[in-house]
Structure formats: C-alpha cells, structure tokens
Write an enzyme that holds these catalytic residues in place. Structure first.
Site, PDB file in Angstrom:
ATOM      1  N   SER A 178     -10.897 -20.151  16.758  1.00  0.00           N
ATOM      2  CA  SER A 178     -10.212 -18.879  16.540  1.00  0.00           C
ATOM      3  C   SER A 178      -9.448 -18.525  17.818  1.00  0.00           C
ATOM      4  O   SER A 178      -9.550 -19.220  18.831  1.00  0.00           O
ATOM      5  CB  SER A 178     -11.240 -17.792  16.219  1.00  0.00           C
ATOM      6  OG  SER A 178     -12.071 -17.565  17.335  1.00  0.00           O
ATOM      7  N   TYR A 179      -8.723 -17.435  17.786  1.00  0.00           N
ATOM      8  CA  TYR A 179      -7.900 -17.030  18.913  1.00  0.00           C
ATOM      9  C   TYR A 179      -8.744 -16.901  20.187  1.00  0.00           C
ATOM     10  O   TYR A 179      -9.758 -16.195  20.187  1.00  0.00           O
ATOM     11  CB  TYR A 179      -7.226 -15.689  18.582  1.00  0.00           C
ATOM     12  CG  TYR A 179      -6.196 -15.295  19.586  1.00  0.00           C
ATOM     13  CD1 TYR A 179      -5.014 -16.009  19.691  1.00  0.00           C
ATOM     14  CD2 TYR A 179      -6.412 -14.231  20.446  1.00  0.00           C
ATOM     15  CE1 TYR A 179      -4.071 -15.666  20.624  1.00  0.00           C
ATOM     16  CE2 TYR A 179      -5.474 -13.874  21.376  1.00  0.00           C
ATOM     17  CZ  TYR A 179      -4.303 -14.600  21.466  1.00  0.00           C
ATOM     18  OH  TYR A 179      -3.374 -14.269  22.396  1.00  0.00           O
TER      19      TYR A 179
END
Length: 632
Positions: free
Chosen positions: A303-304
DNA sequence: GCAAGGTC
C-alpha cells in the site's frame, strides 16, 4: 509518468457524468523573479522581502494542459486529493488552473480518508468546499522556506567561498530550516559522547545457587537478585550498607508474586516506524527503505508507503489481504490460521493523517530478492503480527530482604507465542526461577560489593535520528529520509560503521556550522528544533484561522532577519581572521581541536594544516572529494 | 547553484 489518462463514466446517484484525471504531487513551484534569481544580483538579505513568483514546472505541463481541456467542458471541478494540508493546497493549485480557463466552473471538494467503496460514495454525494485556510498555511510555509533557505545559503556560501574557495571546491554549504536542526541533533549527541566522563558506582550483588524446578540434570541454576537501590555513587554509603547486610546475611523471601503477563503485538505500521525498525533490523538506510517500499507500491505489492496513520479504518477488509498471504511457504500457514479464527483486530495507535491507511501488503509476492525481499517480508510479517493475538506469559517476581535491604528477581514462562510465531524481530523467551516460597529463608551463595562504571552514550544511529526528527516535528513522513540524506551529501555528517551498526558523526564543517550559529548566543539557535516547531505551530494557527498567512509570514521573517544580521556578522568575523574577535577565534579553535581528536582514526594519513584557519579544517571520510590542498 | 513539500 507516461501518458495522461482520463476515466469517464456516469454517476446516476448524483445525476452526473464524471471525468476523472489526476496530478502527482504539487503542480506549482516558487522562485524569485529574474531580479533576484542570480546569486550576485542582490544582497542575500533582500531575499527576505523579495517578490516570489508561482509557476508550473516543466514536468507538469502535460498534466496541466489536460486539466485545462477538461475544465473548459465541465460545470464542476471536484477535488479528490489527500485530505491533509498539502492535499488542500494541491487542490487549490488545480482550482487555479481550472478557473483560469473557465471562470464559471464550480469548485467542490470530496472528503474521504480511505479507498473504501462506501466512503468514496459518501464523499461523492456530500461534496464540501476547499479549506482555503489550510492552503494559506502551506503558501506561507513555502514562501518562508524559500526566502530563508536562499538567504542563508547564499550568505554562507559567498562568505566561505570568498575565502576558502579552493578548499570547498565549489561545494554547496546550504542552510535549510529542516536540514540544520537535523544536523544539530547529530552534533549534539556527538558532543555528549565526547564530554562523557565515566562514573564509578557500587552495588550489592546477591545470588543463590538452587536447582531449577524441571532441572533434572543435576545442574545448579543460579538466581541473581537485583538490589532495590540499583547502584550507588557514594562508596562509603555502599560499603556501610554492604557491611550491614554481611552482619546478618540470611535472606528472607518477603513476597512471591505470580501473574499473567503479555507482550503486546506491534502497532499498525507508519512510515517513520518502518524507517526506524528497518534501519535497526534490516541494515538499510531510511532512504533505501522508503525507496524500496515505494518501488513495491508502484508495482501494486504494498500500500502507499508514506503515511502517519497507525490505526486501521473500522471498515478495513483485513480478510482479503490476509487471504493473499496464505500462499506463502514461509508464513502462509500462519495466515491460514488467522483466516480460520485466530484473527484479532489490530490495536489502534494515536495517529491518523486522514489521508492513508497504515502500510500493509496488497498482494503476495514470492519472487522478490535483496532489499525488496527484506522490506516486503518485514511489512508482511508486521501486518500479520498486528492481526494476531498478543503473546502470553506467566511472570514470577520474588522479593527478598537481607537485614533490611531488599532485592528482587523475576522469571518468565512464555505460554502462548501467538504473534511472535510470525514476527521474529521481537524477542521474548522464558527464563524460569527455581521455586521459592513466601517466608522461607536461605543463605545466599554470593553476596559481594561490586564495582561498575557508567557507560558512554553511543553516537546517534539513523534510527535514533529518525525518532528525534519525528518527535520534534522536523520534516514529514515523506521527507525525513531526504533531510538525513542531504546532510550526508553536503558532508556535514559522515557515516561510520562500528560492527553491524552505522553511526552518524559530524564532520568538522558540520560541527563548525552548528557552533557558529550557537555562538551567536540566541536562545533559539538555527541548529535547534524550536524555530521549525514554531513554524509548524503557526501553520496550525493559520489553519484554525487564528492568524492570517500574512501575519505568519511577517512574524517569522522578522525573527529570521534578526538572526541573519547576527549570523552574517559572525561569519565575517570568522572569515576575516585578522579582525576576528578573540572570543570567537578561541571557540572555533577549541571545536576544531576537539573534533580532530574524535575523527582522527579516519584521517590519520592526512596531515593537519596548521596554517589554515581552524574553522575550516574540513575532513570528510571521502578524501578524494574533500581534501585540504598541499601547500608545502 | 538556494528550501521543503508533494510524488514518478
């Protein structure tokens, strides 16, 4: 970035037809106009009040053109940038572009904090307005940082290069409101280490040899008891207490406390935490870790990676991501058990940037190698660990008294390893005590007065530095690693490997700069974190509309102008050494001498150059890049 | 040639 994409679709819920496009970060940049851009075009001091231009950097031209085309044919612009301060300003930058080509366009803002269908729909159906106060705070900070950075950097460089150009070889001696406090932390710790004087202390060492409970091998277990007083720095007092204990050395067990205990599973993972844990456990630098995580993010595996959030949204779909990990030969079985009922919701930390979830794996990747494998494995094990149960154990604490002096020992029996099974980075192991009963007496096997010494604090590690920056609000999740990198690149700081640990040591130039600014004698030195913290606080006040952006800018600029005038005077004194005040010169000489002693081992084959002003006895680890000239 | 903040 490749080709610009636009996604068009109807959204019957609001009876609208959407075109979705994107930007990546800011689309404007600040710079001085031609009159002030050239270094020799003006006195650096005038930069504090110089005009500043806003323009689109070349790299965003294609994006901006695309947005303009879409804006011409639309009734409404809806901003979907991150819901944080910078996101608000980026939204404002986009709005400016659209309004320029379509004066009637309506500007709306979608508010959401997670990419979860339900929340996206809610945001789309409940548009709000841009928060211009937040955008103002960002503008003010940008103006301030540019003016400050440019003014001080030019002043420093011009002053130093005039006199020591040959030594500096055109190097940049930059100043920045984040890089300097970062350097300050390194110098400050270095000085603590240098100033450290070990102190002798004394303590009573009490131990009993007694077989352990399940110890059938005839070996005697030794239980060491800790003195309740810890250790004493006064020998006479320690001796007196020791003699008293020796008078009646029989120990009485006062208390046996048995209780269940837990080792808590880790919190959801933030960027700062990944960098701290990573540089400690994976032997990578903070920047390498972030770069690696970023590469994995761009391939859809993580994820980010830039987030301050250490709590998951209540609607977060853990099952989906845990399921993906069941195919791993290493932790797949553990993931499967979580799916089969051993799942436990992650703990909630206190931080939430309202923009991104904690870092977690979004796909299973079994064919990674090197740094990517290390970072992916850490993030994944951490995610699975945070989704499992705390480890459980049983702790026994025994308190004994010997002629009035108290001692204690404690043992641990690990009952359920739980999250530890998938998270080998945490250590927790059993160390059991032999049986003791309340009221029983025993004659200690060893009762001695022992001597010890306080240990020197260690130099700063990168993990320590990341923590300090985070605690003091220097930089952000996305920039902390960059600032550390900057002070290494500028050769203010060197990395020194000792065993497996990398420590940060300031160079003579680094120490000189920090001392130079500290020498001015201001309470809030440029090398300390206060000023940056105040900027942060002012930004919050602008966001809360307690203060206008102009007031914030004006107040800060005035404050820095004062420092600038004093700093320039100091620099000139240092440089014109004939005119240098004795006080300044002495201080700098001391610094240089002390530093010399400390980094000597790194530069032993480089002779000192006594004819150089002490302040500029620059020594880097890389002698090829930074070498004093031969002037024999 | 200067900053810090986004992100690619």
């Amino acid at each position: 970035m490749g080709r610009t994409s636009n996604y068009c679709f109807d959204y019957p819920q609001t009876n609208a037809s959407f075109t979705v496009t994107y930007v990546a970060g800011h689309i404007t940049e600040l710079d001085f106009p031609e009159t002030h851009r050239k270094w020799n075009s003006c006195d650096p001091f005038t930069l504090f009040d110089a005009p500043v231009e806003v323009k689109h950097p070349q790299r965003v031209n294609e994006l901006v053109r695309n947005i303009e085309i879409r804006a011409r044919g639309s009734d409404m612009l809806m901003i979907w940038t991150d819901c944080d301060r910078e996101g608000e300003y980026i939204g404002y930058e986009i709005a400016q572009v659209c309004q320029k080509v379509n004066r009637r366009i309506k500007i709306k803002r979608a508010r959401f904090s997670a990419i979860i269908a339900d929340q996206i729909h809610r945001a789309a159906q409940n548009p709000t307005n841009l928060d211009l106060a937040q955008a103002d705070a960002v503008i003010a900070r940008q103006m301030l940082d540019l003016r400050l950075g440019a003014a001080f950097t030019r002043m420093q460089c011009m002053a130093l290069q005039n006199r020591f150009g040959n030594l500096l070889e055109g190097k940049l001696v930059s100043y920045g409101p984040c890089q300097f406090p970062t350097l300050g932390f390194v110098v400050s710790r270095y000085e603590q280490v240098k100033a450290f004087v070990p102190e002798t202390f004394w303590y009573i060492y009490l131990a009993l040899n007694r077989p352990g409970e399940q110890n059938g091998r005839g070996r005697e277990d030794q239980t060491v008891f800790k003195w309740k007083r810890g250790h004493l720095f006064d020998f006479d007092v320690a001796l007196m207490l020791y003699e008293m204990v020796l008078e009646r050395p029989m120990a009485t067990v006062k208390k046996v406390v048995k209780k269940n205990t837990k080792k808590w599973k880790p919190y959801p993972l933030t960027t700062v935490d990944l960098q701290k844990s990573g540089s400690r456990l994976l032997r990578m630098s903070a920047k390498q870790i972030l770069d690696t995580a970023d590469a994995l993010y761009q391939r859809g595996i993580l994820s980010y990676p830039r987030t301050e959030t250490d709590q998951y949204d209540d609607q977060f779909d853990f099952g989906q991501y845990i399921q993906k990990q069941t195919s791993s030969p290493e932790w797949g079985a553990f993931a499967t058990r979580l799916r089969q009922g051993e799942f436990s919701k992650p703990r909630k930390g206190k931080k939430n940037d309202k923009a991104h979830p904690p870092i977690h794996p979004t796909a299973y990747a079994g064919n990674l190698a090197g740094n990517e494998k290390k970072v992916y494995e850490y993030v994944t094990r951490r995610f699975l660990a945070s989704c499992s149960k705390d480890a459980e154990g049983f702790q026994t604490t025994i308190t004994v008294a010997v002629n009035g002096e108290e001692f204690s020992a404690s043992g641990l029996l690990v009952l359920e390893r739980n999250y530890l099974e998938v998270f080998p980075y945490d250590k927790w192991s059993s160390h059991e005590l032999p049986p003791f009963e309340e009221g029983e007496e025993f004659m200690p096997t060893i009762c001695e007065l022992r001597e010890g010494e306080t240990t020197r604090p260690s130099l700063l590690t990168e993990a320590d530095l990341v923590s300090l920056m985070d605690k003091n609000g220097i930089g952000t999740d996305a920039t902390i690693a960059q600032h550390i990198n900057t002070i290494v690149e500028r050769e203010y700081v060197m990395e020194r490997l000792e065993g497996n640990t990398k420590y940060l040591v300031p160079s003579t130039l680094g120490v000189g700069l920090v001392h130079g600014y500290n020498q001015i004698g201001l309470e809030k030195s440029l090398s300390k974190p206060q000023l940056r913290r105040e900027t942060e606080r002012s930004m919050v006040q602008v966001c809360d509309r307690i203060k206008t952006k102009d007031d914030m800018l004006q107040e800060s600029i005035e404050q820095y102008k004062e420092v600038f005038i004093l700093a320039r005077r100091e620099f000139n004194l240092i440089i014109n050494k004939d005119q240098a005040s004795l006080k300044v010169h002495k201080a700098l000489k001391t610094v240089a001498d002390e530093v010399e002693g400390m980094v000597e081992d790194e530069v032993e084959d480089q002779p000192a150059h006594p004819h150089l002003p002490t302040r500029m006895m620059i020594r880097g680890t890389d002698r090829h890049q930074l070498q004093a000239p031969d002037v024999e």
